[in-house]
Design an enzyme around this catalytic site. Sequence first.
Site, mmCIF file in Angstrom:
data_model
loop_
_atom_site.group_PDB
_atom_site.id
_atom_site.type_symbol
_atom_site.label_atom_id
_atom_site.label_comp_id
_atom_site.label_asym_id
_atom_site.label_seq_id
_atom_site.Cartn_x
_atom_site.Cartn_y
_atom_site.Cartn_z
ATOM 1 N N HIS A 1 0.797 -1.231 0.000
ATOM 2 C CA HIS A 1 0.000 0.000 0.000
ATOM 3 C C HIS A 1 0.832 1.285 0.000
ATOM 4 O O HIS A 1 0.263 2.370 -0.130
ATOM 5 C CB HIS A 1 -0.937 0.010 1.205
ATOM 6 N N HIS B 1 1.606 7.029 0.422
ATOM 7 C CA HIS B 1 0.796 6.088 1.205
ATOM 8 C C HIS B 1 -0.617 6.056 0.628
ATOM 9 O O HIS B 1 -1.412 6.966 0.865
ATOM 10 C CB HIS B 1 0.770 6.553 2.660
#
Length: 168
Positions: A72, A87
Amino acid sequence: MFKWLKKKTVPRIEEFDMIAPVKGQVVSLEEVPDPAFSTKAMGEGIAIHPTEGKVIAPFTGKVAHVMEKSKHALIIEHESGVQILIHVGINTVSLKGQGFHPHVQTGDSIKAGQLLMEFDLNAIQRDGLPIITPVIVPDGQEMISHVEILEGSSTSPDVPVLRVHLKA
């Protein structure tokens, strides 16, 4: 005779601009529903409400780290040594990599505009997770003087969103 043995010097830069790594609407970090980002506890930066599930390289450099299991997030490094955290989404580590497809690995060289990762916006939202994507210049990097957030509310590949000023 042995000129090729001489150490090459990289020109010293005072600042560099960074384009948005994700297409979408740029907002302040204060809008991120996670205090680690919204209070700038991790560092300065911006957040983007993505309109497309792609992360591109905002500058030429290398991949410092790809979160291997969760996929991620990425940490990329500019030629100056400055590292940036991208992120995707909030609490997306809980997806354990589902819906994330990195196209690079830790240690890879990257060029500005190169596709780094694809992610499934709909899958993230179906799981009830925010898709807002923080782009952070992490604190603790001694070569940085300050980070300037540039004007603009939507991303474009030719308009910078952040300017990183380096110490002399």
